[in-house]
Design a protein around this motif. Structure first.
Motif, PDB file in Angstrom:
ATOM      1  N   TYR B 205       0.830  -1.206   0.000  1.00 51.37           N
ATOM      2  CA  TYR B 205       0.000   0.000   0.000  1.00 51.37           C
ATOM      3  C   TYR B 205       0.863   1.255   0.000  1.00 51.37           C
ATOM      4  N   ARG B 206       1.845   1.281   0.904  1.00 55.55           N
ATOM      5  CA  ARG B 206       2.746   2.418   0.991  1.00 55.55           C
ATOM      6  C   ARG B 206       3.473   2.636  -0.337  1.00 55.55           C
ATOM      7  N   TYR B 207       3.953   1.519  -0.845  1.00 56.43           N
ATOM      8  CA  TYR B 207       4.709   1.476  -2.071  1.00 56.43           C
ATOM      9  C   TYR B 207       3.839   1.959  -3.241  1.00 56.43           C
ATOM     10  N   ALA B 208       2.578   1.492  -3.262  1.00 52.76           N
ATOM     11  CA  ALA B 208       1.646   1.914  -4.300  1.00 52.76           C
ATOM     12  C   ALA B 208       1.410   3.411  -4.216  1.00 52.76           C
ATOM     13  N   ALA B 209       1.340   3.925  -2.989  1.00 49.86           N
ATOM     14  CA  ALA B 209       1.075   5.347  -2.809  1.00 49.86           C
ATOM     15  C   ALA B 209       2.192   6.184  -3.427  1.00 49.86           C
ATOM     16  N   VAL B 210       3.417   5.782  -3.178  1.00 50.18           N
ATOM     17  CA  VAL B 210       4.564   6.498  -3.743  1.00 50.18           C
ATOM     18  C   VAL B 210       4.499   6.464  -5.266  1.00 50.18           C
ATOM     19  N   ALA B 211       4.227   5.270  -5.818  1.00 49.86           N
ATOM     20  CA  ALA B 211       4.200   5.119  -7.271  1.00 49.86           C
ATOM     21  C   ALA B 211       3.019   5.855  -7.893  1.00 49.86           C
ATOM     22  N   THR B 212       1.878   5.896  -7.196  1.00 49.58           N
ATOM     23  CA  THR B 212       0.722   6.612  -7.725  1.00 49.58           C
ATOM     24  C   THR B 212       1.034   8.093  -7.877  1.00 49.58           C
ATOM     25  N   ARG B 213       1.654   8.648  -6.846  1.00 52.05           N
ATOM     26  CA  ARG B 213       1.999  10.066  -6.903  1.00 52.05           C
ATOM     27  C   ARG B 213       2.949  10.345  -8.049  1.00 52.05           C
ATOM     28  N   MET B 214       3.914   9.453  -8.224  1.00 53.92           N
ATOM     29  CA  MET B 214       4.879   9.670  -9.296  1.00 53.92           C
ATOM     30  C   MET B 214       4.201   9.570 -10.654  1.00 53.92           C
ATOM     31  N   THR B 215       3.320   8.557 -10.820  1.00 48.73           N
ATOM     32  CA  THR B 215       2.602   8.413 -12.084  1.00 48.73           C
ATOM     33  C   THR B 215       1.809   9.680 -12.383  1.00 48.73           C
ATOM     34  N   ARG B 216       1.113  10.174 -11.375  1.00 50.31           N
ATOM     35  CA  ARG B 216       0.274  11.349 -11.571  1.00 50.31           C
ATOM     36  C   ARG B 216       1.110  12.551 -12.000  1.00 50.31           C
ATOM     37  N   SER B 217       2.154  12.861 -11.226  1.00 49.74           N
ATOM     38  CA  SER B 217       2.870  14.100 -11.525  1.00 49.74           C
ATOM     39  C   SER B 217       3.646  13.978 -12.834  1.00 49.74           C
ATOM     40  N   SER B 218       4.155  12.767 -13.110  1.00 48.55           N
ATOM     41  CA  SER B 218       4.900  12.591 -14.346  1.00 48.55           C
ATOM     42  C   SER B 218       3.976  12.710 -15.560  1.00 48.55           C
ATOM     43  N   LEU B 219       2.786  12.124 -15.460  1.00 48.76           N
ATOM     44  CA  LEU B 219       1.836  12.187 -16.570  1.00 48.76           C
ATOM     45  C   LEU B 219       1.355  13.626 -16.770  1.00 48.76           C
ATOM     46  N   LEU B 220       1.146  14.323 -15.661  1.00 47.78           N
ATOM     47  CA  LEU B 220       0.711  15.722 -15.768  1.00 47.78           C
ATOM     48  C   LEU B 220       1.735  16.551 -16.524  1.00 47.78           C
ATOM     49  N   GLU B 221       2.984  16.309 -16.239  1.00 46.78           N
ATOM     50  CA  GLU B 221       4.043  17.064 -16.904  1.00 46.78           C
ATOM     51  C   GLU B 221       4.044  16.760 -18.400  1.00 46.78           C
ATOM     52  N   VAL B 222       3.911  15.467 -18.731  1.00 42.20           N
ATOM     53  CA  VAL B 222       3.934  15.073 -20.141  1.00 42.20           C
ATOM     54  C   VAL B 222       2.726  15.635 -20.882  1.00 42.20           C
ATOM     55  N   LEU B 223       1.578  15.655 -20.207  1.00 36.93           N
ATOM     56  CA  LEU B 223       0.360  16.130 -20.878  1.00 36.93           C
ATOM     57  C   LEU B 223       0.466  17.602 -21.252  1.00 36.93           C
ATOM     58  N   ARG B 224       1.434  18.299 -20.669  1.00 36.28           N
ATOM     59  CA  ARG B 224       1.615  19.712 -20.985  1.00 36.28           C
ATOM     60  C   ARG B 224       2.586  19.925 -22.146  1.00 36.28           C
ATOM     61  N   GLU B 225       3.169  18.814 -22.637  1.00 37.05           N
ATOM     62  CA  GLU B 225       4.167  18.941 -23.706  1.00 37.05           C
ATOM     63  C   GLU B 225       3.511  19.323 -25.030  1.00 37.05           C
ATOM     64  N   ASP B 226       4.341  19.878 -25.912  1.00 30.75           N
ATOM     65  CA  ASP B 226       3.833  20.335 -27.199  1.00 30.75           C
ATOM     66  C   ASP B 226       3.273  19.193 -28.044  1.00 30.75           C
ATOM     67  N   TYR B 227       3.953  18.035 -27.992  1.00 26.19           N
ATOM     68  CA  TYR B 227       3.490  16.976 -28.890  1.00 26.19           C
ATOM     69  C   TYR B 227       2.125  16.447 -28.497  1.00 26.19           C
ATOM     70  N   VAL B 228       1.780  16.582 -27.207  1.00 24.62           N
ATOM     71  CA  VAL B 228       0.439  16.181 -26.806  1.00 24.62           C
ATOM     72  C   VAL B 228      -0.578  17.183 -27.355  1.00 24.62           C
ATOM     73  N   ARG B 229      -0.185  18.464 -27.306  1.00 26.22           N
ATOM     74  CA  ARG B 229      -1.072  19.484 -27.861  1.00 26.22           C
ATOM     75  C   ARG B 229      -1.262  19.240 -29.365  1.00 26.22           C
ATOM     76  N   THR B 230      -0.159  18.893 -30.025  1.00 25.95           N
ATOM     77  CA  THR B 230      -0.236  18.592 -31.455  1.00 25.95           C
ATOM     78  C   THR B 230      -1.195  17.433 -31.705  1.00 25.95           C
ATOM     79  N   ALA B 231      -1.044  16.394 -30.890  1.00 29.94           N
ATOM     80  CA  ALA B 231      -1.903  15.227 -31.060  1.00 29.94           C
ATOM     81  C   ALA B 231      -3.368  15.609 -30.875  1.00 29.94           C
TER      82      ALA B 231
END
Lengths: 299, 329
Positions: B205-231
């Motif tokens: 559970y603890r481990y999942a929590a750490v990974a969930t946060r990382m997935t969220r913030s990393s995906l948020l950063e990528v979703l702001r990239e230009d190529y996502v906007r292009t897509a």
């Protein structure tokens, strides 16, 4: 303000769009409800710790064999433990221990990490390389293992528990701070300061350290929660704070498993207290990061 | 210089950099242990402060090699790694490989199971939280994951045991607890799972929590990239943008954090093992520190440090191999 363009760090960008205080607090409430919830939990804890003697119903160390393992009732709101001590009182006083250890470890560890990290980035070259390897060594140990080894050497006094929790924090903080400081090292004002003949210490503390405050503050709040957790783990193993000092981890060690079935309140409440405390600091730290680090700011 | 060639150079350089780290770890633990007051012979012979025959004590020191000068002990300790001879436990007298062997299997299995639990929880939750940023789903997921970091896994373990006791009492009339004896999964998979699934959940559970946060913030950063906007501008379906474009790029830091947490689990389950009475590496570590069993503690710490350094190395190589933008400098 040439600094603004070059600095990939974040604080200064924030400064550029500074608004009046009231407006910023207002937007904080709207944007960071979770962070405020965290701040609230932390404040309650601080109040409990400061006024523990006035708000707690009993003496935290008063054992009474007539009142052993009494279920929660009107007299003992959260029940009593296996020594007949009031759980609620010990929880309130436990906040003192947790906050004292949490803040001391986090501040000392993070500040040492700040100075070492910035210093390493400032001197660069061989100093930096050697420093990095030393940090690697410390990082190669899980936190709890290093802490256990230190406690076995210095005994289980309060000061050695604090040392044991603080030392593993230093490399973790130093590493993060160093990476921000490396960018700042390249900004001409550092060279300007050196040309002025300022001492290394002065440049590190007065000129560079203030510019890595954003990552530092984020690390610091997270460290408080982490320190509280580590203290609880150590105390649970019997290698942390010792009886009769009220500490949450210790309350769980005292027999939470033995009495788990017959007296579940002994096992439940201290854990809730630890979780809430760390939860509060983490929520607050998260909000702080969102505010201080514009790269993660919402779209 | 070709990409392949520079990659080899990078790997060699990283492997060489591992050596000083491991040597430093060896020095640190060697001298830390010798600073602990008391020693294994006194503990073995005197127990609770009885009279000790000085001759027996001296014989014990000679037997364990503790009478040699410190530098010789240190060289022997380091030399042991190069000859794959870890020696015997100073407490039980058994070969260290054998003592560690079974416990390693147990710790490794719990760590792998906890990793699976965390991946299964973290990826979907982190993704949905990033996509639905600042909605109630996001808040629920974030609260869930911050709670995961805040709740001590040993207490979660106690709560799981408590829950099992109470629920089995209610349903079957007799309280049931997970067995304490470890069964190899190759002998009896069911008995093995029934014992280890609970600690895996508690740490997972603890481990999942750490990974969930990382997935969220990393995906948020990528979703702001230009190529996502292009897509998006191309009119691609949001589902395809997320699955094909964003997630692939967001996975790098998630893989890192999962690997590093895994390394920490191998040595850091000290407290959870205590709760579930598991005879794993963590418990062995606590016991050998308490018994002043230098040889065993050193071997354990070096094992954990080695796993940690190795995993870090693998992650970096994986990173470099996966992401051509990273230069091997």
């Amino acid at each position: 303000m040439s600094v603004t363009e070059i600095n990939p760090g974040t604080v200064i960008e924030e400064l550029a769009e500074r608004k009046p205080l009231s407006e910023r607090i207002g937007s904080l409430i709207r944007k960071q409800p979770l962070g405020l919830a965290g701040l609230l939990v932390v404040s309650i804890m601080v109040v409990c710790a400061i006024f523990a003697e006035y708000i707690s119903p009993y003496d935290p160390e008063l054992a009474s064999f007539e009142h052993m393992l009494i279920p929660p009732n009107g007299d003992f709101l959260l029940g009593t433990d296996q020594f007949g001590r009031d759980m609620l009182t010990r929880l309130i006083f436990g906040a003192q221990t947790a906050l004292f250890i949490g803040f001391t470890c986090a501040f000392v560890g993070s500040f040492a990490g700040l100075v070492l990290g910035v210093g390493s980035a400032y001197f660069g070259g061989k100093v930096d390389l050697i420093f990095q390897r030393v940090m690697d060594v410390f990082m190669a140990f899980p936190l709890i293992i290093l802490a256990l080894a230190i406690v076995s050497i210095f005994g289980t006094s309060m000061s050695s528990v604090i040392t044991a929790i603080t030392i593993p924090f230093i490399p973790r903080c130093a590493r993060v701070v160093r990476s921000s400081a490396l960018a700042i090292r390249e900004i001409p004002y550092v060279d300007a300061a050196r040309a002025c003949g300022f001492s290394h210490i002065r440049i590190i503390l007065r000129h560079m350290a203030p510019n890595v405050m954003a990552p530092f503050l984020i690390i610091l709040t997270a460290a408080v929660g982490q320190a509280i957790l580590t203290e609880a783990s150590l105390s649970y193993l019997g290698m942390g704070v010792q009886e009769p000092t009220p500490a949450w981890g210790l309350m769980l060690q005292g027999g939470a498993e033995e009495y788990a079935e017959s007296a579940p309140w002994v096992a439940i409440w201290p854990g809730v207290a630890i979780s809430l405390a760390v939860f509060g600091f983490n929520l607050f730290g998260d909000a702080l990061r969102d505010v201080l680090d514009p790269r993660l700011r919402t779209r | 210089m070709g990409r392949k060639e520079s990659m080899y150079k990078y790997i060699v350089k990283r492997v060489l950099l591992m050596l000083p780290t491991l040597l430093g770890a060896a020095c640190l633990i060697f001298f830390l242990l010798r600073m602990i007051p008391g020693d294994v012979c006194e503990l073995r012979l005197a127990g609770d402060g009885q009279y000790v025959d000085p001759d027996a004590l001296a014989a014990c020191y000679t037997n364990l090699g503790l009478d040699k000068p410190v530098y010789q002990q240190f060289l022997g300790f380091i030399g042991g790694f190069f000859t794959f001879d870890l020696g015997e436990s100073m407490w039980t007298g058994q070969p260290i490989e054998r003592e560690i062997g079974l416990r390693f299997q147990l710790s490794l299995q719990v760590a792998i199971m906890a990793t699976l639990v965390s991946i299964l929880i973290a990826l979907p939750l982190g993704t949905i939280s990033a996509i639905k940023q600042d909605t109630w789903i996001d808040y629920v997921v974030r609260t869930f994951s911050i709670a995961g970091i805040a709740i001590p896994s040993f207490w979660l373990g106690i709560m799981i045991i408590l829950g099992l006791l109470i629920s089995t009492q209610a349903w079957f009339g007799t309280p049931w607890m997970p067995p304490i004896e470890y069964t190899s999964p190759f002998v009896d998979l069911e008995a093995n799972m029934v014992q280890l699934i609970w600690p895996a959940l508690a740490t997972g559970y603890r481990y999942a929590a750490v990974a969930t946060r990382m997935t969220r913030s990393s995906l948020l950063e990528v979703l702001r990239e230009d190529y996502v906007r292009t897509a998006r501008a191309k009119g691609l379906l949001e589902k395809i943008i997320i699955n094909r474009h964003a997630l692939k790029n967001a996975m790098l830091p998630v893989v890192t954090i999962i690997a590093i947490e895994f390394a920490f689990l191998m040595g850091g389950m000290v407290v959870t093992e205590q709760v579930f009475n598991l005879n794993g590496l963590g418990k062995l570590f606590v016991e050998s520190v308490q018994n002043h069993d230098f040889a065993m503690t050193q071997a354990l710490v070096m094992l954990v440090a080695f796993i940690f350094v190795m995993i870090n190395l693998l992650v970096d190589i994986f990173y470099a191999w996966l992401d051509p933008r990273i230069r091997y400098s």
